[in-house]
Enzyme design. Structure first.
Site, PDB file in Angstrom:
ATOM      1  N   THR A 177       0.840  -1.211   0.000  1.00 19.53           N
ATOM      2  CA  THR A 177       0.000   0.000   0.000  1.00 19.53           C
ATOM      3  C   THR A 177       0.873   1.259   0.000  1.00 19.53           C
ATOM      4  OG1 THR A 177      -0.250   0.071   2.414  1.00 19.53           O
ATOM      5  CG2 THR A 177      -1.921  -1.167   1.161  1.00 19.53           C
TER       6      THR A 177
ATOM      7  N   ARG B 297      22.946 -13.455   3.395  1.00 17.90           N
ATOM      8  CA  ARG B 297      22.337 -12.127   3.324  1.00 17.90           C
ATOM      9  C   ARG B 297      23.098 -11.181   2.417  1.00 17.90           C
ATOM     10  NH1 ARG B 297      18.622 -10.242   7.359  1.00 17.90           N
ATOM     11  NH2 ARG B 297      17.878 -12.079   8.412  1.00 17.90           N
TER      12      ARG B 297
ATOM     13  N   ARG C  36      13.462  -7.315   5.252  1.00 18.97           N
ATOM     14  CA  ARG C  36      14.810  -7.854   5.494  1.00 18.97           C
ATOM     15  C   ARG C  36      15.685  -6.784   6.123  1.00 18.97           C
ATOM     16  NH1 ARG C  36      16.556 -13.182   4.727  1.00 18.97           N
ATOM     17  NH2 ARG C  36      18.407 -12.609   3.560  1.00 18.97           N
ATOM     18  N   ILE C  37      16.433  -7.186   7.114  1.00 19.69           N
ATOM     19  CA  ILE C  37      17.381  -6.237   7.691  1.00 19.69           C
ATOM     20  C   ILE C  37      18.650  -6.257   6.857  1.00 19.69           C
ATOM     21  CG2 ILE C  37      18.859  -5.827   9.700  1.00 19.69           C
ATOM     22  CD1 ILE C  37      16.427  -6.558  11.386  1.00 19.69           C
TER      23      ILE C  37
ATOM     24  N   HIS D  52       8.711   3.516   9.015  1.00 17.61           N
ATOM     25  CA  HIS D  52       8.531   2.672  10.206  1.00 17.61           C
ATOM     26  C   HIS D  52       7.204   3.050  10.868  1.00 17.61           C
ATOM     27  CE1 HIS D  52       9.774   0.165  13.548  1.00 17.61           C
ATOM     28  NE2 HIS D  52       9.428   1.133  14.379  1.00 17.61           N
TER      29      HIS D  52
ATOM     30  N   GLU E 228      22.594   0.697  12.122  1.00 16.98           N
ATOM     31  CA  GLU E 228      21.816   0.450  13.336  1.00 16.98           C
ATOM     32  C   GLU E 228      20.328   0.547  12.964  1.00 16.98           C
ATOM     33  OE1 GLU E 228      21.287   2.267  17.807  1.00 16.98           O
ATOM     34  OE2 GLU E 228      22.895   3.030  16.537  1.00 16.98           O
TER      35      GLU E 228
ATOM     36  N   ASP F   3      16.551   1.186  12.488  1.00 13.45           N
ATOM     37  CA  ASP F   3      15.578   2.235  12.846  1.00 13.45           C
ATOM     38  C   ASP F   3      16.205   3.392  13.629  1.00 13.45           C
ATOM     39  OD1 ASP F   3      13.520   0.813  11.610  1.00 13.45           O
ATOM     40  OD2 ASP F   3      12.960  -0.231  13.437  1.00 13.45           O
TER      41      ASP F   3
ATOM     42  N   GLU G 191      -2.698   5.170   7.015  1.00 10.55           N
ATOM     43  CA  GLU G 191      -3.130   6.358   6.246  1.00 10.55           C
ATOM     44  C   GLU G 191      -2.059   7.451   6.299  1.00 10.55           C
ATOM     45  OE1 GLU G 191      -6.710   8.192   7.749  1.00 10.55           O
ATOM     46  OE2 GLU G 191      -7.897   6.425   7.207  1.00 10.55           O
TER      47      GLU G 191
ATOM     48  N   GLU H 222       1.151   6.967   6.929  1.00  8.39           N
ATOM     49  CA  GLU H 222       2.335   6.498   6.190  1.00  8.39           C
ATOM     50  C   GLU H 222       2.205   6.873   4.719  1.00  8.39           C
ATOM     51  OE1 GLU H 222       3.477   2.373   6.780  1.00  8.39           O
ATOM     52  OE2 GLU H 222       2.525   2.334   8.737  1.00  8.39           O
TER      53      GLU H 222
HETATM   54  C1  GRF Z   1       3.711  -0.702   6.860  1.00  3.61           C
HETATM   55  O1  GRF Z   1       3.061  -0.550   8.086  1.00  3.61           O
HETATM   56  C2  GRF Z   1       5.141  -0.307   7.014  1.00  3.61           C
HETATM   57  O2  GRF Z   1       5.343   0.763   7.859  1.00  3.61           O
HETATM   58  C3  GRF Z   1       5.699  -1.551   7.620  1.00  3.61           C
HETATM   59  O3  GRF Z   1       5.077  -2.593   6.933  1.00  3.61           O
HETATM   60  C4  GRF Z   1       3.823  -2.159   6.464  1.00  3.61           C
HETATM   61  C5  GRF Z   1       3.834  -2.362   4.983  1.00  3.61           C
HETATM   62  O4  GRF Z   1       2.665  -2.023   4.381  1.00  3.61           O
HETATM   63  N1  GRF Z   1       7.123  -1.534   7.612  1.00  3.61           N
HETATM   64  P1  GRF Z   1       2.539  -2.068   2.799  1.00  3.61           P
HETATM   65  O5  GRF Z   1       3.210  -3.316   2.273  1.00  3.61           O
HETATM   66  O6  GRF Z   1       3.159  -0.812   2.255  1.00  3.61           O
HETATM   67  O7  GRF Z   1       1.051  -2.122   2.565  1.00  3.61           O
END
Ligand code: GRF
Length: 205
Positions: free
Chosen positions: A13, A65, A91-92, A109, A144, A146, A173, A175
């Site tokens: 999304t 990785r 993935r980190i 995040h 490090e 986030d 919403e 985000e």
């Molecule tokens: C979102 O909440 C993002 O912050 C988190 O994973 C979710 C991904 O949502 N890291 P989408 O795949 O963009 O719908």
């Protein structure tokens, strides 16, 4: 045109919000490549529908990785991206990507950092903790997790009758507003990092 690469793992999304902002010309960038590490991610379908180049580069247990990351880097370099956006990428990173694209990798995040860092479930942790204000953060990615400079944050109030689902939906919403906005600021070269701080220059009039 400023070129953006978007890394996804899930429903996409946030990718859709970027696609829509580009389509409505509120975000003057080109989505040069979408990379999914999960072959079944719905985000792949969203990219295809939008006519955006998409590659699936699976992360497998047997694949170290660093090698997986190097494959992603090769694809992003080939697409000549100026900015790498982690949009629900699960993935980190171990540093290969950051070495290849220093200072130009950002992440969204679903919590107000530095609270609830280092988890894929920031919304749940904030809800369970009982915070009254929740939200999301767009930040630069550093080794490090986030912890990189914060570009922007958007807050939502936690309501008395909220469930985890209703709260998560309101955070999502925000985000969808925050991520395209952060990309726009960077594409307009209005973000300058000074130590821990990402400073935003006013819009040129
Ligand atoms: C979102 O909440 C993002 O912050 C988190 O994973 C979710 C991904 O949502 N890291 P989408 O795949 O963009 O719908």
């Amino acid at each position: 045109m400023f070129k953006v690469g978007v890394l996804v793992s899930g429903g996409g999304t946030n990718l859709q919000a970027i696609i829509d902002a580009v389509a409505t010309k509120t975000l003057p960038v080109e989505i040069a490549l979408v990379v999914s590490n999960r072959p079944k991610a719905y985000a792949i379908e969203r990219a295809r529908v939008a006519g955006v180049p998409v590659r699936v580069i699976p992360s497998r247990k047997a694949l170290p990785r660093a090698e997986h990351e190097a494959q992603i880097v090769a694809a992003l370099e080939e697409a000549r991206v100026d900015l790498v956006v982690l949009a629900g990428f699960d993935r980190i990173m171990v540093g290969v990507l950051l070495d290849a694209f220093p200072g130009v990798v950002i992440n969204i995040h679903p919590a107000l950092l530095p609270a609830f860092a280092g988890t894929l479930h920031g919304q749940r942790e904030a809800f369970d903790y009982g915070v009254k204000i929740a939200g999301c953060t767009v930040h630069y990615v550093t080794l490090e997790v986030d912890a990189g400079p914060i570009i922007l944050q958007r807050a939502v109030s936690v309501l008395e009758n909220d469930t985890l689902d209703t709260l998560s939906a309101r955070i999502l919403e925000q985000e969808h507003i925050a991520l395209p906005e952060a990309i726009r600021l960077i594409a307009q070269k209005r973000v300058r990092v000074e130590g821990r701080k990402a400073r935003i220059a006013p819009e040129a009039s």
